[in-house]
Design a protein around this motif. Structure first.
Motif, PDB file in Angstrom:
ATOM      1  N   LYS A 504      13.559  -6.285  -5.844  1.00 47.04           N
ATOM      2  CA  LYS A 504      12.360  -5.955  -6.042  1.00 47.04           C
ATOM      3  C   LYS A 504      12.427  -4.862  -7.389  1.00 47.04           C
ATOM      4  CE  LYS A 504       8.682  -5.208  -3.600  1.00 47.04           C
ATOM      5  NZ  LYS A 504       8.019  -4.772  -2.465  1.00 47.04           N
ATOM      6  N   ASN A 505      13.186  -4.110  -7.070  1.00 49.73           N
ATOM      7  CA  ASN A 505      13.629  -3.008  -7.978  1.00 49.73           C
ATOM      8  C   ASN A 505      13.863  -3.293  -9.447  1.00 49.73           C
ATOM      9  OD1 ASN A 505      15.529  -0.768  -9.474  1.00 49.73           O
ATOM     10  ND2 ASN A 505      14.385   0.422  -8.022  1.00 49.73           N
ATOM     11  N   ALA A 508      11.481  -5.359 -11.542  1.00 49.93           N
ATOM     12  CA  ALA A 508      10.082  -4.763 -11.576  1.00 49.93           C
ATOM     13  C   ALA A 508      10.048  -4.614 -13.321  1.00 49.93           C
ATOM     14  CB  ALA A 508      10.097  -3.110 -11.268  1.00 49.93           C
ATOM     15  N   SER A 544       5.369   0.492  -8.217  1.00 47.88           N
ATOM     16  CA  SER A 544       5.664  -0.016  -6.580  1.00 47.88           C
ATOM     17  C   SER A 544       6.955  -0.926  -6.503  1.00 47.88           C
ATOM     18  CB  SER A 544       4.715  -0.792  -6.315  1.00 47.88           C
ATOM     19  OG  SER A 544       4.790  -1.253  -4.942  1.00 47.88           O
ATOM     20  N   ASP A 545       7.351  -1.688  -7.493  1.00 47.05           N
ATOM     21  CA  ASP A 545       8.637  -2.375  -7.460  1.00 47.05           C
ATOM     22  C   ASP A 545       9.653  -1.422  -7.655  1.00 47.05           C
ATOM     23  OD1 ASP A 545       7.412  -4.322  -6.407  1.00 47.05           O
ATOM     24  OD2 ASP A 545       7.268  -5.243  -8.769  1.00 47.05           O
TER      25      ASP A 545
END
Length: 878
Positions: A504-505, A508, A544-545
């Motif tokens: 997810k990071n 992003a 968020s990510d």
């Protein structure tokens, strides 16, 4: 009636002959000698008139004589008649005088005799026998040496002196160039009676090609003046000599034992008045010989034309066809004749460039030289058969020779030879003439060395090798580290794929850009509410990510703290918070215009980019810089020659190639050697130098440089081909000791590539091994891991073999244990000393192995296993 006609025909044939009046007399006489001259006519002579002479007293004459002879042969009657007039003359003084010619009517013609030259010398002891009274050639030569006779023989000592009889060997020249003819004449001089000869030994001509031009079975003596003394001389032998080597050449003595008739001594008793009437003679033996002669022979100068074939003298060349009307498939000949003066017997055939479709057969040679052996002509016949019809041209035939009269090389040539070949009958395989096409296989018309290398190859510093060098091992270590790094990255990637939060990071930024693109679309459509909604989602979704915080837990304080911990500065954090607040406010009360929305969109893009760049690891950038520096250093190490030096070398290489193409062999060699003088080498450079030496007829150095080219690169096909051709021109034929077949096979495989090529193959195979290792460690299935393990083991074994080959080839390149004989003749001794016995002789171009070195000698071994000691200056190390 028939008999009368026969007599008339005989009379007409006799009267048709030209009448002559000859005069005969000695050419050399002493001042106190009475001699005779005789005028002879072969028919009846009348009205004879000789004006006489003021230099001689006429002691007696003229005395007329005549002689008639009639003979019958096979029923035919032949009659001859000769008349003579004789005078006895006495010289008045010494000198050289000319007797006037006489005139007479012989038959019905008025004729005149020739003049007669007579030399009168001071009174001296006259020859005791053999005086024929005939003329001979005058010779002003040195007095006979006292050491020529066999004075050790007690039976002759004090009886016949060395001035009474001696041998003399004369040379028409003693300072010549190699190949220049020399005439040697052996004559016998005597003032006593000679009964016979025995134990005759003629001189040996070591270092010369020799041929007898005059061979005498029965000696004919003539008078000759030798420094004022009259001798009876006879020509014994005459040779033409052609020196085959330079330096001071010796001609060994000629000798013979003469049987002489001398008057017996009375033993010291008083002479009787009857001794003059009852002389007693005895036969004695006397050994006589010539001294050793020296001939200084110089080497021919450099700069011989390409067509030079050993001729020394003055020559002309001509060529003609053996017949007119030549047809295809019919034999004919080109006849080339070289005529003139010089070493005709040693002339080699000129080079003739026949059209490609001509079959040329064995050469035929014919000599037509004069009695002296130094003038005449030599004919070379080149038989040929044209296999097709048409118009053909044989280029002008050139023949170079050394003109010793002017001390320079000269060239004579024919013009172009045009050959018109008419269509003949086709020849079938069985030799029967048939109609139709004459198909034939492609034939090799000639064998020649392959052309020079046009590119400057891979020049490098001498005695350097990539295999086994520090750079080679650094690259191996670097390759190992790269493989380990790849393995680490692959494993890291697998781990990252298993890490959901990390995924997810990483996505992003990509999702944020997608939403920003949608927001930009709404911005262009003027949809303010939808634009702010999408911009708000882009900012919150990215945070968020990126920070791995659920959207429900996002707060201003938590986000600020997380960003601050990840290295984002306060200004960027404040800009992000302000932008989020504007988006939340505008979603419910959109009062901004188009310009404000564009500014907020640009601000969002800038903030996300700043956060992305500030959150990245700064070590990555420095790592890239370090990698770039390492690659630059590696490229610098791989570069063997600087750019400026490379440009200079390229210009020299081009100049050498152009000189070679123009046939300027010496200039081409100079350019190539200038490159070699820069401490550079390559297989192509040595190959070109070898080709140039071959064109200069220096076979030994051609073999030397072809060997050097193959030493650097054993896979150089052109060098191997040319070396095989040149080796056929060497004189020594040595049977090599047979080698075990596996050893030969192993050496053949190893020498298939150069040391550097094996080194690069080693690195490439190690790279494959590394990739298979990565695949084995990170394979997704058991089968894939097994296959990669097996292949990795096989490729690793191949890499080890390639590494061993590279090291062995490096050792072969850096090892200097072979040499080429460059001296024309090399005497191999049994010990390292000049006085050692010569065990065998080698000639230029032979390859030897060096075993040991002592002073000026090296211990060598040839291919058949024989060993000996050779002088260092007779060979050059490969």
């Amino acid at each position: 009636m028939k008999r009368i006609l026969t007599w008339l025909m005989l009379l007409s044939s006799v009267t048709g002959l030209a009448q002559t009046l000859k005069v005969e007399g000695p050419r050399v006489v002493s001042a106190d000698e009475t001699f005779r001259i005789v005028f002879t006519a072969d028919d009846r002579m009348s009205d004879f008139d000789w004006p006489g002479t003021d230099d001689f007293d006429v002691v007696w004459g003229p005395q007329r004589g005549s002689m008639s002879n009639t003979s019958f042969v096979n029923g035919k009657r032949t009659s001859t008649h000769q008349e003579t007039i004789t005078y006895l003359l006495q010289p008045k003084k010494t000198g050289t005088f000319m007797l006037a010619a006489a005139t007479a009517t012989v038959g019905k013609e008025s004729v005149s005799s020739g003049q007669l030259q007579i030399e009168v010398v001071a009174s001296a002891v006259q020859p005791q026998a053999g005086d024929t009274g005939d003329g001979n050639t005058q010779s002003n030569t040195q007095q006979p040496s006292q050491g020529n006779a066999g004075s050790n023989d007690p039976t002759v000592t004090g009886t016949v002196s060395n001035q009474d009889i001696f041998l003399r060997l004369t040379l028409n020249k003693t300072n010549v160039v190699k190949g220049e003819p020399v005439t040697a004449t052996l004559k016998l001089y005597t003032r006593t009676d000679i009964v016979g000869f025995e134990d005759v030994k003629f001189p040996t001509f070591n270092g010369f090609w020799s041929k007898e031009t005059v061979t005498v079975n029965n000696l004919e003596f003539n008078r000759e003046n030798v420094n004022g003394t009259i001798y009876n001389s006879a020509l014994v032998r005459q040779w033409v000599l052609i020196p085959q080597q330079s330096g001071s050449l010796s001609i060994d003595p000629a000798e013979m034992v003469c049987q002489l008739r001398v008057r017996s001594s009375s033993g010291g008793s008083p002479l009787s008045i009857f001794d003059d009437f009852f002389d007693q003679y005895t036969t004695i033996r006397k050994r006589i010989s010539t001294p050793t002669l020296q001939v200084k022979v110089r080497d021919l100068p450099a700069g011989a034309p390409a067509s030079f074939a050993g001729g020394v003298g003055d020559f002309k060349i001509s060529a003609k066809l053996s017949k007119d009307g030549i047809k295809s498939n019919e034999a004919a000949s080109l006849i080339v004749t070289i005529s003139g003066n010089g070493n005709l017997s040693m002339l080699e055939a000129p080079k003739v460039n026949f059209p490609p479709d001509f079959e040329v057969y064995d050469l035929k040679t014919t000599d037509k030289t004069s009695a002296s052996g130094t003038s005449g002509s030599k004919t070379f016949e080149f038989p040929f058969i044209p296999r097709s019809h048409g118009e053909f041209v044989i280029p002008a035939i050139e023949y170079g020779y050394y003109d010793n009269a002017h001390g320079k090389y000269a060239t004579t040539s024919t013009g172009d030879i045009a050959i018109s070949v008419e269509k003949g009958e086709e020849i079938a395989g069985g030799g029967v003439a048939v109609a139709g096409s004459n198909r034939q296989s492609v034939r090799s018309l000639a064998e020649d060395i392959r052309y020079i290398a046009l590119s400057d190859g891979h020049l490098k510093k001498k005695d350097t090798c990539f295999a086994g060098s520090l750079l080679f091992y650094v690259l191996m270590l670097t390759l190992t580290l790269i493989i380990l790094l790849i393995n680490y990255l692959v494993r890291r990637r697998h781990e990252r794929r298993a890490d959901v939060a990390g995924s997810k990071n990483r996505r992003a930024n990509r999702l944020a850009r997608t939403r920003l693109k949608n927001a930009e679309s709404y911005l262009k459509q003027g949809l303010g509410g939808a634009y702010y909604e999408e911009l708000h989602k882009a900012l919150l979704g990215y945070i968020s990510d990126k920070l791995l915080i659920p959207a429900a837990d996002l707060s201003k304080d938590s986000v600020s703290e997380k960003l601050r911990d990840r290295g984002v500065n306060d200004a960027t954090i404040e800009a992000l918070a302000t932008l989020i607040d504007r988006c939340e406010f505008a979603r419910y009360a959109p009062d901004g215009g188009q310009t404000q929305m564009e500014n907020e969109y640009n601000e969002a893009v800038r903030v996300i980019s700043d956060i992305e760049s500030q959150m990245k690891n700064p070590a990555k950038a420095s790592g890239k810089k370090a990698a770039g520096a390492a690659i630059a250093a590696l490229l610098l190490c791989l570069s063997g020659v600087s750019a400026a030096a490379q440009e200079e070398v390229s210009s020299l290489w081009t100049a050498g190639n152009e000189a070679f193409a123009a046939g300027q062999w010496q200039n081409a060699l100079n350019y190539y050697q200038m490159i070699e003088g820069e401490n550079l080498e390559s297989a192509d450079l040595y190959y070109n130098i070898g080709n140039t030496y071959f064109k200069m007829d220096d076979i030994a150095h051609a073999i030397l440089y072809f060997e050097r080219a193959l030493k650097l690169d054993p896979s150089h096909v052109d060098a191997a081909n040319n070396l095989a051709i040149v080796r056929q021109m060497t004189l020594d034929k040595i049977d090599e000791v047979p080698e075990f077949i596996l050893v030969s096979w192993f050496r053949g495989v190893r020498q298939g590539l150069s040391a550097d090529s094996w080194a690069w193959i080693t690195l490439a195979l190690l790279a494959v091994v590394g990739l298979l290792f990565v695949l084995f460690r990170n394979g997704g299935s058991t089968a894939l891991r097994k296959v990669s393990f097996i292949l990795g083991c096989v490729v690793l074994a191949a890499a080890i073999v390639a590494f061993i080959f590279s090291i062995m080839q490096r050792q072969a390149v850096t090892r200097h244990d072979s040499a080429i004989i460059t001296s024309p003749v090399c005497s191999v001794k049994s010990s390292p000393a000049q006085g050692g016995n010569t065990v065998f002789v080698l000639h230029e171009g032979t390859k030897v192995r060096l075993l040991d070195n002592v002073g000026d000698f090296s211990k060598i071994e040839i291919a058949d296993g024989r060993q000996g000691w050779a002088i260092v200056s007779t060979f050059e190390v490969i």
